[in-house]
Design a protein around this motif. Structure first.
Motif, short mmCIF file in Angstrom:
data_model
loop_
_atom_site.label_atom_id
_atom_site.label_comp_id
_atom_site.label_asym_id
_atom_site.label_seq_id
_atom_site.Cartn_x
_atom_site.Cartn_y
_atom_site.Cartn_z
N ARG A 95 -0.42 -12.28 -34.26
CA ARG A 95 0.96 -11.97 -33.89
C ARG A 95 1.53 -10.66 -34.66
O ARG A 95 2.75 -10.30 -33.84
CB ARG A 95 1.53 -13.27 -34.03
CG ARG A 95 1.02 -14.60 -33.42
CD ARG A 95 1.10 -14.31 -32.02
NE ARG A 95 2.45 -13.90 -31.41
CZ ARG A 95 2.83 -13.60 -30.36
NH1 ARG A 95 1.98 -13.30 -29.34
NH2 ARG A 95 4.08 -13.12 -30.05
N LYS A 133 3.03 -19.14 -33.54
CA LYS A 133 2.52 -18.46 -32.17
C LYS A 133 3.73 -17.51 -31.76
O LYS A 133 3.30 -16.83 -30.83
CB LYS A 133 2.19 -19.48 -31.29
CG LYS A 133 0.83 -20.73 -31.83
CD LYS A 133 0.69 -21.48 -30.61
CE LYS A 133 -0.53 -22.49 -31.10
NZ LYS A 133 -0.89 -23.49 -30.21
N SER A 134 5.16 -17.84 -32.08
CA SER A 134 6.02 -17.12 -31.49
C SER A 134 6.57 -16.11 -32.49
O SER A 134 7.57 -15.54 -32.29
CB SER A 134 7.25 -17.89 -30.92
OG SER A 134 7.63 -18.73 -31.98
#
Length: 500
Positions: free
Chosen positions: A370, A444-445
């Motif tokens: 990410r 995840k974000s």
């Protein structure tokens, strides 16, 4: 600009910026925006002025340059006396640059009492630069002690859950050592009748008095470095301090101890320094090995980097008391390198802490998926901390190790283990945080570096490579000052032997 009082301008301009911020009035958003802008412009101009010092510095002269004198306490013969030499030169732009980066890096992350936050860091900037410019012991002591106040407030107001405990511990530890330094200043003044550093570096202080003065100064500077076993305040202070506080604490404040040894203990008390050098080597060797092993078992990212700072500064104290140019220059280069690399590593931790609000290593994993830019920056500074050739960390460590090897091969061997253990704990940290699979929803974000964070990291990457690839640019100005320092101590040693 040769006729300008450049040192006074660089030293006190941040105070002017802090005063302007204090009088800003208006709505909340307007005050915050104006406070950030004034802090950025003030710190930026201060850094540019510090570059004029570098440009106008004569690297062939061993003495102090840009000297300023004014009456301060005439009844006592104490002056406002400022000046720099090759040893202090680079610490001024380092202090100014890191303040700029703190302002830029905290542009979005600090939202609580922004006005006071910027004031505290500008005051810190002024006091840090003043320490490296002061050529009077009383003036030095004023700057040296006053730094405690803004850092105490920075940790106590903007710090973590245990910020009050950490700020009090930091304040009391450093204050206790500084009181003994004040006693040493008074004793030197009563013995010599002056507090002028330029005069005191060639003054003959009785040998019996040197030992006690050295111990008093050691108490102050060993806590600042911090040396083992006086280091216990540092992990708490780093863990609880905001990112900006950790950057300046690691980048500049820890250098005050090493700088104090080179400015006071070694030139003014040469016989005592030679006598106590084995003691310093022993404590430093223990620090390198012990704190590296402690770093290996840490679960908090900031605490791991804090212990690594103690290990790296152990190399600095070894270099300071190595009686050759290579060791002393290596200690200065190591301080500069650590100032850049450790500041960057605390910024690296600050990036993910601002997003997830956790410093636990186990909380992360898989960030390379990410945050690819962040992963590259993290890797670069991890390798610089380890001492990868081509980075600043390699140059300073090798200079110190080779310098001390000429004196004591055992100390050099223990110092070299720091590089091996450093690779172990930094690679372990990097693997746990960056590699693996993301399992938590909030990771995840997570977003990669913002523009202000990339701007803050860019000059540190550049400096790390510049100091690693072309170190002679930084060592050339300090060579005459270091040679003069060694010549002074050897001359005094020879005179002492002749008297006996």
């Amino acid at each position: 600009m040769s006729d300008w009082p450049l040192l006074s301008l660089v030293t006190f301009l941040p105070l002017l910026g802090a005063a302007i911020i204090l009088v800003i009035r208006g709505d909340g958003e307007v005050v915050i925006r104006n406070a950030r802008s004034v802090a950025l412009w003030t710190s930026g101009v201060t850094f540019l002025l510090s570059l004029f010092l570098v440009a106008g510095f004569d690297p062939t002269q061993p003495g102090f340059q840009f000297v300023e004198r004014a009456q301060w306490l005439p009844g006592l013969g104490i002056e406002y006396h400022m000046g720099i030499d090759g040893i202090s030169l680079w610490f001024i732009p380092l202090s100014a640059l890191l303040t700029v980066l703190v302002v830029v890096g905290s542009w979005y992350s600090v939202e609580h009492r922004v006005k006071e936050y910027m004031v505290a860091f500008l005051v810190m900037d002024s006091l840090m630069i003043g320490v490296f410019c002061a050529l009077d012991m009383v003036l030095f002591y004023v700057f040296f002690e006053a730094i405690l106040i803004p850092m105490y407030l920075i940790i106590g107001i903007w710090g973590g859950p245990r910020r009050i405990y950490a700020s009090f511990k930091f304040f009391l530890y450093t204050l206790a050592g500084s009181v003994l330094f004040l006693i040493a200043v008074l004793a030197i003044y009563l013995e010599t009748g002056t507090t002028d550093l330029a005069v005191l570096q060639s003054a003959e202080i009785p040998l019996s008095m040197q030992y006690w003065l050295w111990i008093a100064m050691f108490a102050a500077f060993a806590v600042k470095v911090p040396m083992w076993p006086f280091h216990t305040w540092l992990p708490d202070a780093h863990v609880e301090a905001p990112t900006g506080g950790s950057v300046l604490l690691a980048g500049v404040l820890l250098k005050l101890g090493g700088y104090g040894f080179l400015r006071f203990s070694v030139p003014m008390l040469p016989e005592a320094s030679a006598y106590f050098a084995p003691f310093v080597f022993a404590l430093s060797a223990i620090a390198v090995v012990y704190t590296s092993l402690v770093a290996l078992v840490q679960q908090d990212m900031k605490k791991l980097i804090a212990y690594s700072s103690v290990a790296h500064m152990g190399l600095v104290t070894i270099g300071c008391f190595t009686p050759n140019a290579l060791g002393i220059q290596g200690s200065v280069v190591q301080m500069l390198s650590h100032g850049v690399v450790s500041a960057a590593l605390f910024m690296v931790v600050g990036v993910v802490y601002d997003r997830i609000h956790s410093r636990e290593i186990a909380r992360y994993g898989g960030l390379a998926d990410r945050m690819p830019i962040y992963a590259v920056i993290f890797l670069f500074f991890s390798m610089a901390s380890v001492g990868l050739p081509g980075t600043s960390g390699f140059v300073g460590e090798v200079m110190v190790i080779v310098g001390v090897f000429q004196v004591n091969s055992w100390v050099a061997a223990f110092a070299a283990t720091g590089m091996i253990l450093g690779a172990a704990y930094m690679l372990w940290l990097y693997r746990r945080v960056i590699f693996g699979t993301i399992t938590r929803d909030d990771l995840k974000s997570i977003k990669d570096l913002r523009w202000n964070e990339m701007v803050a990291f860019a000059p540190l990457v550049f400096l790390t490579l510049w100091l690693g690839i072309y170190p002679v640019f930084f060592t050339r100005p300090m060579e005459p000052a270091v040679a003069h320092l060694i010549q002074q101590t050897q001359t005094v040693d020879t005179a002492a032997v002749a008297d006996e």
